[in-house]
Motif scaffolding. Structure first.
Motif, PDB file in Angstrom:
ATOM      1  N   GLY A  59       0.824  -1.203   0.000  1.00  0.00           N
ATOM      2  CA  GLY A  59       0.000   0.000   0.000  1.00  0.00           C
ATOM      3  C   GLY A  59       0.856   1.251   0.000  1.00  0.00           C
ATOM      4  O   GLY A  59       0.580   2.221  -0.728  1.00  0.00           O
ATOM      5  N   TRP A  60       1.904   1.251   0.809  1.00  0.00           N
ATOM      6  CA  TRP A  60       2.846   2.369   0.868  1.00  0.00           C
ATOM      7  C   TRP A  60       3.523   2.564  -0.480  1.00  0.00           C
ATOM      8  O   TRP A  60       3.710   3.690  -0.948  1.00  0.00           O
ATOM      9  CB  TRP A  60       3.867   2.097   1.961  1.00  0.00           C
ATOM     10  CG  TRP A  60       4.938   3.143   2.147  1.00  0.00           C
ATOM     11  CD1 TRP A  60       4.817   4.501   1.982  1.00  0.00           C
ATOM     12  CD2 TRP A  60       6.285   2.915   2.552  1.00  0.00           C
ATOM     13  NE1 TRP A  60       6.008   5.132   2.260  1.00  0.00           N
ATOM     14  CE2 TRP A  60       6.929   4.185   2.605  1.00  0.00           C
ATOM     15  CE3 TRP A  60       7.018   1.771   2.864  1.00  0.00           C
ATOM     16  CZ2 TRP A  60       8.274   4.325   2.977  1.00  0.00           C
ATOM     17  CZ3 TRP A  60       8.347   1.911   3.242  1.00  0.00           C
ATOM     18  CH2 TRP A  60       8.956   3.169   3.286  1.00  0.00           C
ATOM     19  N   SER A  61       3.872   1.462  -1.133  1.00  0.00           N
ATOM     20  CA  SER A  61       4.572   1.526  -2.419  1.00  0.00           C
ATOM     21  C   SER A  61       3.741   2.252  -3.473  1.00  0.00           C
ATOM     22  O   SER A  61       4.234   3.144  -4.170  1.00  0.00           O
ATOM     23  CB  SER A  61       4.906   0.111  -2.919  1.00  0.00           C
ATOM     24  OG  SER A  61       5.794  -0.538  -2.034  1.00  0.00           O
ATOM     25  N   ILE A  62       2.465   1.882  -3.609  1.00  0.00           N
ATOM     26  CA  ILE A  62       1.688   2.526  -4.663  1.00  0.00           C
ATOM     27  C   ILE A  62       1.258   3.935  -4.245  1.00  0.00           C
ATOM     28  O   ILE A  62       1.033   4.787  -5.102  1.00  0.00           O
ATOM     29  CB  ILE A  62       0.495   1.663  -5.133  1.00  0.00           C
ATOM     30  CG1 ILE A  62      -0.643   1.650  -4.155  1.00  0.00           C
ATOM     31  CG2 ILE A  62       0.935   0.234  -5.431  1.00  0.00           C
ATOM     32  CD1 ILE A  62      -1.905   1.044  -4.767  1.00  0.00           C
ATOM     33  N   TRP A  63       1.202   4.180  -2.945  1.00  0.00           N
ATOM     34  CA  TRP A  63       0.951   5.550  -2.465  1.00  0.00           C
ATOM     35  C   TRP A  63       2.101   6.456  -2.892  1.00  0.00           C
ATOM     36  O   TRP A  63       1.879   7.589  -3.343  1.00  0.00           O
ATOM     37  CB  TRP A  63       0.799   5.546  -0.952  1.00  0.00           C
ATOM     38  CG  TRP A  63       0.553   6.905  -0.343  1.00  0.00           C
ATOM     39  CD1 TRP A  63       1.485   7.789   0.125  1.00  0.00           C
ATOM     40  CD2 TRP A  63      -0.716   7.534  -0.135  1.00  0.00           C
ATOM     41  NE1 TRP A  63       0.888   8.910   0.620  1.00  0.00           N
ATOM     42  CE2 TRP A  63      -0.461   8.789   0.471  1.00  0.00           C
ATOM     43  CE3 TRP A  63      -2.033   7.169  -0.381  1.00  0.00           C
ATOM     44  CZ2 TRP A  63      -1.494   9.675   0.830  1.00  0.00           C
ATOM     45  CZ3 TRP A  63      -3.049   8.042  -0.028  1.00  0.00           C
ATOM     46  CH2 TRP A  63      -2.771   9.284   0.563  1.00  0.00           C
ATOM     47  N   LYS A  64       3.327   5.964  -2.768  1.00  0.00           N
ATOM     48  CA  LYS A  64       4.505   6.732  -3.173  1.00  0.00           C
ATOM     49  C   LYS A  64       4.480   7.046  -4.663  1.00  0.00           C
ATOM     50  O   LYS A  64       5.049   8.047  -5.107  1.00  0.00           O
ATOM     51  CB  LYS A  64       5.795   5.965  -2.823  1.00  0.00           C
ATOM     52  CG  LYS A  64       6.130   5.941  -1.342  1.00  0.00           C
ATOM     53  CD  LYS A  64       7.288   4.998  -1.042  1.00  0.00           C
ATOM     54  CE  LYS A  64       8.596   5.510  -1.623  1.00  0.00           C
ATOM     55  NZ  LYS A  64       9.113   6.688  -0.898  1.00  0.00           N
ATOM     56  N   LEU A  65       3.813   6.191  -5.431  1.00  0.00           N
ATOM     57  CA  LEU A  65       3.745   6.379  -6.880  1.00  0.00           C
ATOM     58  C   LEU A  65       2.481   7.117  -7.309  1.00  0.00           C
ATOM     59  O   LEU A  65       2.175   7.202  -8.494  1.00  0.00           O
ATOM     60  CB  LEU A  65       3.830   5.024  -7.584  1.00  0.00           C
ATOM     61  CG  LEU A  65       5.159   4.274  -7.382  1.00  0.00           C
ATOM     62  CD1 LEU A  65       5.112   2.904  -8.062  1.00  0.00           C
ATOM     63  CD2 LEU A  65       6.343   5.079  -7.903  1.00  0.00           C
ATOM     64  N   GLY A  66       1.750   7.645  -6.345  1.00  0.00           N
ATOM     65  CA  GLY A  66       0.628   8.516  -6.665  1.00  0.00           C
ATOM     66  C   GLY A  66      -0.748   7.888  -6.661  1.00  0.00           C
ATOM     67  O   GLY A  66      -1.744   8.561  -6.948  1.00  0.00           O
ATOM     68  N   ARG A  67      -0.829   6.590  -6.351  1.00  0.00           N
ATOM     69  CA  ARG A  67      -2.133   5.931  -6.303  1.00  0.00           C
ATOM     70  C   ARG A  67      -2.508   5.603  -4.862  1.00  0.00           C
ATOM     71  O   ARG A  67      -1.645   5.550  -3.981  1.00  0.00           O
ATOM     72  CB  ARG A  67      -2.128   4.640  -7.132  1.00  0.00           C
ATOM     73  CG  ARG A  67      -1.795   4.807  -8.605  1.00  0.00           C
ATOM     74  CD  ARG A  67      -2.704   5.779  -9.349  1.00  0.00           C
ATOM     75  NE  ARG A  67      -4.111   5.430  -9.297  1.00  0.00           N
ATOM     76  CZ  ARG A  67      -4.756   4.752 -10.247  1.00  0.00           C
ATOM     77  NH1 ARG A  67      -4.101   4.338 -11.320  1.00  0.00           N
ATOM     78  NH2 ARG A  67      -6.041   4.506 -10.146  1.00  0.00           N
ATOM     79  N   ALA A  68      -3.797   5.363  -4.631  1.00  0.00           N
ATOM     80  CA  ALA A  68      -4.281   5.030  -3.298  1.00  0.00           C
ATOM     81  C   ALA A  68      -4.763   3.579  -3.293  1.00  0.00           C
ATOM     82  O   ALA A  68      -5.568   3.194  -4.146  1.00  0.00           O
ATOM     83  CB  ALA A  68      -5.412   5.964  -2.884  1.00  0.00           C
ATOM     84  N   PRO A  69      -4.276   2.767  -2.368  1.00  0.00           N
ATOM     85  CA  PRO A  69      -4.600   1.343  -2.381  1.00  0.00           C
ATOM     86  C   PRO A  69      -5.948   1.006  -1.761  1.00  0.00           C
ATOM     87  O   PRO A  69      -6.346   1.577  -0.748  1.00  0.00           O
ATOM     88  CB  PRO A  69      -3.468   0.730  -1.539  1.00  0.00           C
ATOM     89  CG  PRO A  69      -3.138   1.811  -0.556  1.00  0.00           C
ATOM     90  CD  PRO A  69      -3.309   3.101  -1.306  1.00  0.00           C
ATOM     91  N   ARG A  70      -6.655   0.079  -2.403  1.00  0.00           N
ATOM     92  CA  ARG A  70      -7.834  -0.539  -1.803  1.00  0.00           C
ATOM     93  C   ARG A  70      -7.562  -2.024  -1.645  1.00  0.00           C
ATOM     94  O   ARG A  70      -6.893  -2.628  -2.474  1.00  0.00           O
ATOM     95  CB  ARG A  70      -9.074  -0.352  -2.688  1.00  0.00           C
ATOM     96  CG  ARG A  70      -9.907   0.872  -2.363  1.00  0.00           C
ATOM     97  CD  ARG A  70      -9.296   2.133  -2.879  1.00  0.00           C
ATOM     98  NE  ARG A  70     -10.104   3.307  -2.503  1.00  0.00           N
ATOM     99  CZ  ARG A  70      -9.750   4.551  -2.797  1.00  0.00           C
ATOM    100  NH1 ARG A  70      -8.632   4.791  -3.463  1.00  0.00           N
ATOM    101  NH2 ARG A  70     -10.502   5.561  -2.421  1.00  0.00           N
TER     102      ARG A  70
END
Length: 246
Positions: A59-70
């Motif tokens: 979740g942190w990884s894709i947050w860093k790339l600008g997306r929000a995880p579900r």
């Protein structure tokens, strides 16, 4: 066109304000091909799974790339005070049993996912891998089912290093020294031969194996090793050890 900025809700930003500084203090992420993570639109992200902290790290990884995880979360958790509020505030998807995408609630959430152009992380293994060497084991069909039913791309992902932060089957976090976690994203899994056909068990099993093969290939690169030819099958292993299926 969905508003991608709306992905990062107030709930998400409040959670990130607490978690991100802590995660950054104990680990750093090294990305391989981060541009392969879609910057817009809905998709299913399917990573490998071998540590209880994997969802937080991914979740942190894709947050860093600008997306929000579900994520898919047990429906019962939505009824827990505070926890339920966090899950609802961050748009998590309720399911009646872990890893399932059947039923009206997941279907409703999946439709909203498409309409809003959001991303969902579904672990195809369904639980921590039982492979003795921590390679991906045989996958379950939930991720592929959602991708096919909703006509979504499914993006394979792999990470290596989270076991240094939290060992498999453990709930204890190792704080020092700071760890390096490698994360890789792949091209969308080619499911063209399965799209538009009646969805049945055989089709889902075959499509899931393609997903697991792509995840394993990414992990081989991260680990610099070759995975076993035969994928670990928990059911077959249990039958061999006990003489019966469970």
């Amino acid at each position: 066109m969905p508003n991608q900025a709306a992905e990062k809700t107030v709930g998400f930003r409040a959670l990130a304000a607490v978690l991100v500084p802590f995660l950054s203090s104990i680990a750093k992420i090294e990305f391989t091909d981060p541009q392969k993570l879609p910057t817009t639109g809905a998709f299913v992200l399917s990573p490998n799974h071998y540590s209880n902290i994997d969802p937080v790290i991914m979740g942190w990884s894709i947050w860093k790339l600008g997306r929000a995880p579900r994520f898919l979360a047990k429906a019962s958790l939505f009824r827990v005070p505070v926890v339920g509020a966090v899950l609802r505030g961050t748009g998590q998807i309720p399911v009646e049993r872990a890893g399932s995408v059947r039923g009206s609630e997941p279907l409703k959430a999946a439709n909203e996912l498409v309409e809003k152009g959001n991303a969902v992380i579904i672990y195809p293994e369904g639980t921590l891998t039982r492979d003795p060497q921590i390679w991906p084991m045989r996958g379950k069909t939930g991720a592929v089912r959602m991708a096919l039913e909703q006509n979504l791309p499914i993006i394979p992902a792999a990470h290596w290093g989270t076991q240094a932060v939290m060992a498999r089957y453990s709930n204890k976090i190792s704080l020092f020294p700071r760890k390096t976690i490698k994360v890789a994203f792949g091209d969308p899994v080619d499911l063209s031969e399965f799209r538009g056909k009646p969805i049945n068990s055989a089709l889902l099993t075959a499509a899931t194996e393609l997903v697991m093969a792509d995840i394993t290939a990414l992990l081989e690169v991260l680990r610099g090793e070759t995975a076993p030819v035969e994928r670990w099958n928990p059911a077959a292993h249990n039958q061999k050890e006990t003489g019966r299926f469970e």
